[in-house]
Design an enzyme around this catalytic site. Sequence first.
Site, short mmCIF file in Angstrom:
data_model
loop_
_atom_site.label_atom_id
_atom_site.label_comp_id
_atom_site.label_asym_id
_atom_site.label_seq_id
_atom_site.Cartn_x
_atom_site.Cartn_y
_atom_site.Cartn_z
N ARG A 71 0.74 -0.98 0.18
CA ARG A 71 0.14 0.05 -0.22
C ARG A 71 0.84 1.08 0.14
O ARG A 71 0.61 2.21 -0.72
CB ARG A 71 -1.07 -0.11 1.11
CG ARG A 71 -1.64 1.39 1.38
CD ARG A 71 -2.97 1.24 2.29
NE ARG A 71 -2.83 0.58 3.42
CZ ARG A 71 -2.08 0.53 4.35
NH1 ARG A 71 -1.24 2.03 4.76
NH2 ARG A 71 -1.99 -0.23 5.52
N TYR A 124 -17.90 15.90 -15.42
CA TYR A 124 -18.23 14.63 -15.59
C TYR A 124 -19.22 14.19 -14.42
O TYR A 124 -19.14 14.53 -13.17
CB TYR A 124 -16.67 13.68 -15.37
CG TYR A 124 -17.07 12.36 -15.11
CD1 TYR A 124 -17.42 11.39 -16.19
CD2 TYR A 124 -16.57 11.62 -13.75
CE1 TYR A 124 -17.44 10.19 -16.07
CE2 TYR A 124 -16.80 10.27 -13.61
CZ TYR A 124 -17.35 9.63 -14.75
OH TYR A 124 -17.43 8.35 -14.68
N ASP A 197 -8.79 18.34 -14.50
CA ASP A 197 -9.04 17.23 -15.06
C ASP A 197 -8.60 16.87 -16.46
O ASP A 197 -8.99 17.65 -17.39
CB ASP A 197 -10.10 16.88 -14.79
CG ASP A 197 -10.85 15.34 -15.13
OD1 ASP A 197 -9.98 14.72 -16.15
OD2 ASP A 197 -11.76 14.77 -14.57
N LYS A 222 -9.07 5.92 -19.19
CA LYS A 222 -9.42 6.17 -20.49
C LYS A 222 -8.26 6.41 -21.57
O LYS A 222 -7.54 5.44 -21.80
CB LYS A 222 -10.14 7.53 -20.51
CG LYS A 222 -11.21 7.84 -19.36
CD LYS A 222 -12.31 6.85 -19.44
CE LYS A 222 -13.34 7.01 -18.08
NZ LYS A 222 -13.67 8.23 -17.66
C1 LIG Z 1 -14.40 8.53 -16.17
C2 LIG Z 1 -13.90 9.77 -15.75
C3 LIG Z 1 -13.50 10.11 -14.46
C4 LIG Z 1 -13.63 9.21 -13.26
O1 LIG Z 1 -12.55 8.19 -13.27
P1 LIG Z 1 -12.80 6.70 -13.01
O2 LIG Z 1 -11.64 5.99 -13.33
O3 LIG Z 1 -13.96 6.13 -13.99
O4 LIG Z 1 -12.98 6.65 -11.73
C5 LIG Z 1 -13.23 11.53 -13.94
N1 LIG Z 1 -12.96 12.57 -15.12
C6 LIG Z 1 -13.30 12.57 -16.23
C7 LIG Z 1 -13.25 13.52 -17.23
C8 LIG Z 1 -13.92 11.08 -16.71
O5 LIG Z 1 -13.85 10.85 -18.01
#
Ligand SMILES: *Cc1c(COP(=O)(O)O)cnc(C)c1O
Length: 402
Positions: A71, A124, A197, A222
């Site tokens: 961890r 999001y 983000d 992503k």
């Molecule tokens: C998918 C997404 C998240 C969240 O991420 P997870 O890996 O699904 O927890 C946050 N911000 C954006 C822009 C996203 O597309």
Amino acid sequence: MPGATRVGFQPAATAGPTNVSGMSHGFETLAIHAGQDPEARTGAVIPPIYQTSTYAQDAVGAPRQGYEYSRSGNPTRDALQECLAALEGGPVALAFASGLAAEDTLLRTVCKPGDHVVIPDDAYGGTYRLFAKVAERWGLDYTPAKVSDPAAVRAAIRPGTTRIVWVETPTNPLLGIADIAALAAVAHEADALLVVDNTFASPYLQQPIAFGADVVVHSTTKYVGGHSDVVGGALIAADRALGEELRYHQNAMGAVNGPFDAWLTLRGIKTLGVRMDRHCDNAERIAAYLDGHAKVGQVLYPGLPSHPGHEVAAKQMRRFGGMISFRAAGGEEHAVEICNRAKLFVLAESLGGVESLIEHPGRMTHASAAGSPLEVPGDLVRLSVGIETVDDLLADLEQALG
Ligand SMILES: *Cc1c(COP(=O)(O)O)cnc(C)c1O
């Protein structure tokens, strides 16, 4: 639009020294080599999956190279973290079990009850839910603002109380563009942090730290992972002291990713640059095809000169990405039909993988924002354009539009 040189874009990774042999390297070189020297004992070219929870210690209080428990530290995760730090141009990167786990760790490191955060008015859906349903109950207040309008963000700030200005750019799903440098000035003027983000752009297309962001957030699920086979998240800090505070909380809160997930993500990163260029090539063709199509209303793609954020995007992005949203000319039912009729475009949530996806944000990814100020239009369709043969993608859209 295709192949245009973006004069404003200065990849941070090539602008300064990096951690590959202390030399300056280009983005694709860092993606393949940063944090990924051949393994010392065997020469294994690929960092091994250290699938272990604990480590033998040579004496009481003498863990080898600092590794005592996975961890707190794991070599496979460290390799991923080093690579992400190099690609975003920050001193500290931290990997998490998901994008939302990264966001939660960031919020609880930086904020305390009574603080306030400005969030995008089309954030999001999961990020919005984290603020509205989880963090608010712990005493963290938030105000949605249009992040494409720095004056609106400034007006939403409560001086002395606002700790974070949180932006996505491009936004999900409306592809709005926030001016990172302008918002960094607005946030810093109020002693708040600018959090970006960067999931939709990926570090190949945009490096927010170079424009003044304090923390970069990723859902590595992503584009960074890129193959729709692993869920993960990351934080990259511009400042080492903040990075170390986040590292303390990464361990104290425990939302780390496992070694195999870290390895899969790192494997995906190696091709990030070439994948992103093909995502952009295909998305540019598809946006041009949709724009002006009789069955399509407005097309939301920052690469189109008609997009209100086009100039700002051109200043801070290398290219315009693989995400496109559009309004169906026939309204909400038409939008749903298009999603149901698509064949090659897989009807699924998520984005950023090599395969093309289609979805109806209002009833899928952003259903949790229904009835809130962040509700998205019912006639909206979102495409994550993959790297398949573009003519096949165009033919599929033509039949799906009806
Ligand atoms: C998918 C997404 C998240 C969240 O991420 P997870 O890996 O699904 O927890 C946050 N911000 C954006 C822009 C996203 O597309």
